[in-house]
Design an enzyme around this catalytic site. Structure first.
Site, PDB file in Angstrom:
ATOM      1  N   SER A  88       0.800  -1.225   0.000  1.00  0.00           N
ATOM      2  CA  SER A  88       0.000   0.000   0.000  1.00  0.00           C
ATOM      3  C   SER A  88       0.830   1.271   0.000  1.00  0.00           C
ATOM      4  O   SER A  88       0.371   2.316  -0.465  1.00  0.00           O
ATOM      5  CB  SER A  88      -0.927   0.005   1.222  1.00  0.00           C
ATOM      6  N   HIS A 323      -1.022   6.036   6.501  1.00  0.00           N
ATOM      7  CA  HIS A 323      -0.446   5.875   5.165  1.00  0.00           C
ATOM      8  C   HIS A 323      -0.087   7.261   4.625  1.00  0.00           C
ATOM      9  O   HIS A 323      -0.690   8.261   5.031  1.00  0.00           O
ATOM     10  CB  HIS A 323      -1.421   5.177   4.222  1.00  0.00           C
TER      11      HIS A 323
END
Length: 352
Positions: A88, A323
């Site tokens: 990711s 993230h």
């Protein structure tokens, strides 16, 4: 009447019996040695000269003419195709800005702001570019496929000249670890009590990561494989990100990220040393992203890392939590571009 003498008789009359014998011996010697001179394989076997050189395309010293000019690191990286692999942190989860980025059918969460796009725009790749990173991917998923997609490994081949990849975070279960640090009672040690599990998973990654890197370089022997470490998430300021992670736990989590990066760095260095020793044309290189978000960690005034985002309807953390943001991916892209131009710090066995 006596007829004309035959050719052997004339030669014998002129040379005599002894001279004829010497002449025949010289003829036999010449016939015997003619194959040694005429046929290179025999000449090589007997004299050790004129032997053809065996060349293995992957792990052998390249044969170059005196006029051969080494490729620059950038030329080596761009002479073929660029393929972006990974998890990711490479797919761009957390940097969504468009409707397409939020498409529920986009199971790998590839976004329009992932660092791949900036790297692809920074150079002209003769073989084009391809984006195959997939959110949640482990080393096993790169080998076997994930979310209904073929193995990422199968996306690279002999025409690939550059591979970028981030991998390892899911192998050590960082999402689960972060969840354990968020969902805990204040002042409890539930976060740091996960240390034993992390250590065991890192030991397993130390075993599997070198095999993955070797498989990538086997399939793409001329590629520069650039492996990214992970950025530091926390500023180590009390409750800066509003996520129930105190300073002690922030420091502990940052330290585990540093441990993971050192594991990846070591595996990368060893893989590149093997290629260099074999005079192979490719390379394996490490991009140190640990301090890439310094001053812009989760919870800062200008964050390059998303903090905790909660889905109130489902009472669960959203996938984009912890993230990189759009600015985070810009910072990561800059690191990759710099490394591509700089090179591995050793000669690449590629020439023009």
């Amino acid at each position: 009447m006596t007829g004309p003498r035959s050719w052997p008789r004339r030669v014998r009359d002129r040379l005599g019996d002894r001279g004829l014998a010497i002449a025949l011996l010289l003829v036999l010697v010449a016939v015997a040695f003619t194959p040694l001179v005429a046929f290179p394989a025999v000449r090589c076997e007997v004299f050790g000269k004129g032997c053809p050189r065996t060349i293995h395309t992957l792990h052998a010293e390249p044969v170059t003419s005196p006029q051969a000019v080494p490729l620059t690191p950038e030329e080596a990286a761009t002479r073929g195709a660029y393929v972006a692999l990974g998890d990711s942190y490479s797919s761009g989860l957390g940097a969504e800005t468009s409707v397409a980025d939020h498409n529920p059918l986009n199971r790998c969460h590839r976004t329009s702001n992932a660092y791949y796009h900036d790297v692809a725009k920074a150079f002209r790749f003769a073989g084009g570019t391809a984006f195959w990173a997939c959110s949640g991917a482990t080393t096993a998923d790169v080998l076997d496929g994930k979310s209904g997609e073929p193995a990422q490994l199968g996306r690279v081949n002999g025409d690939t000249s550059l591979v970028t990849i981030s991998i390892g975070g899911n192998d050590v279960g960082f999402s689960r670890v972060l969840a354990g640090c968020v969902v805990k009672l204040p002042w409890s040690r539930a976060c740091q009590d996960q240390g034993g599990d992390i250590a065991a998973r890192m030991a397993e990654l130390r075993r599997t990561l070198p095999g993955l890197i070797d498989k990538i370089t086997d399939r793409a022997p001329r590629a520069r494989v650039v492996v990214m470490g992970y950025p530091r998430m926390f500023s180590e300021v009390d409750n800066a990100s509003g996520d129930n992670i105190d300073v002690a736990d922030q420091r502990w989590l940052n330290a585990r990220a540093r441990d993971l990066n050192e594991l990846i760095r070591q595996a990368v260095r060893e893989a590149d040393e093997r290629l260099a020793a074999a005079r192979a044309p490719g390379s394996v290189e490490f991009v140190d992203a640990y301090s890439a978000f310094a001053g812009h960690e989760a919870g800062s005034l200008d964050p390059y890392m998303n903090g905790l985002a909660v889905n109130l309807a489902g009472l669960s953390a959203e996938p984009r939590s912890f993230h990189p943001t759009v600015k985070g991916h810009r910072a990561l892209a800059a690191l990759f571009v710099e490394q591509i131009r700089k090179g591995p710090g050793r000669p690449l066995n590629q020439f023009r």
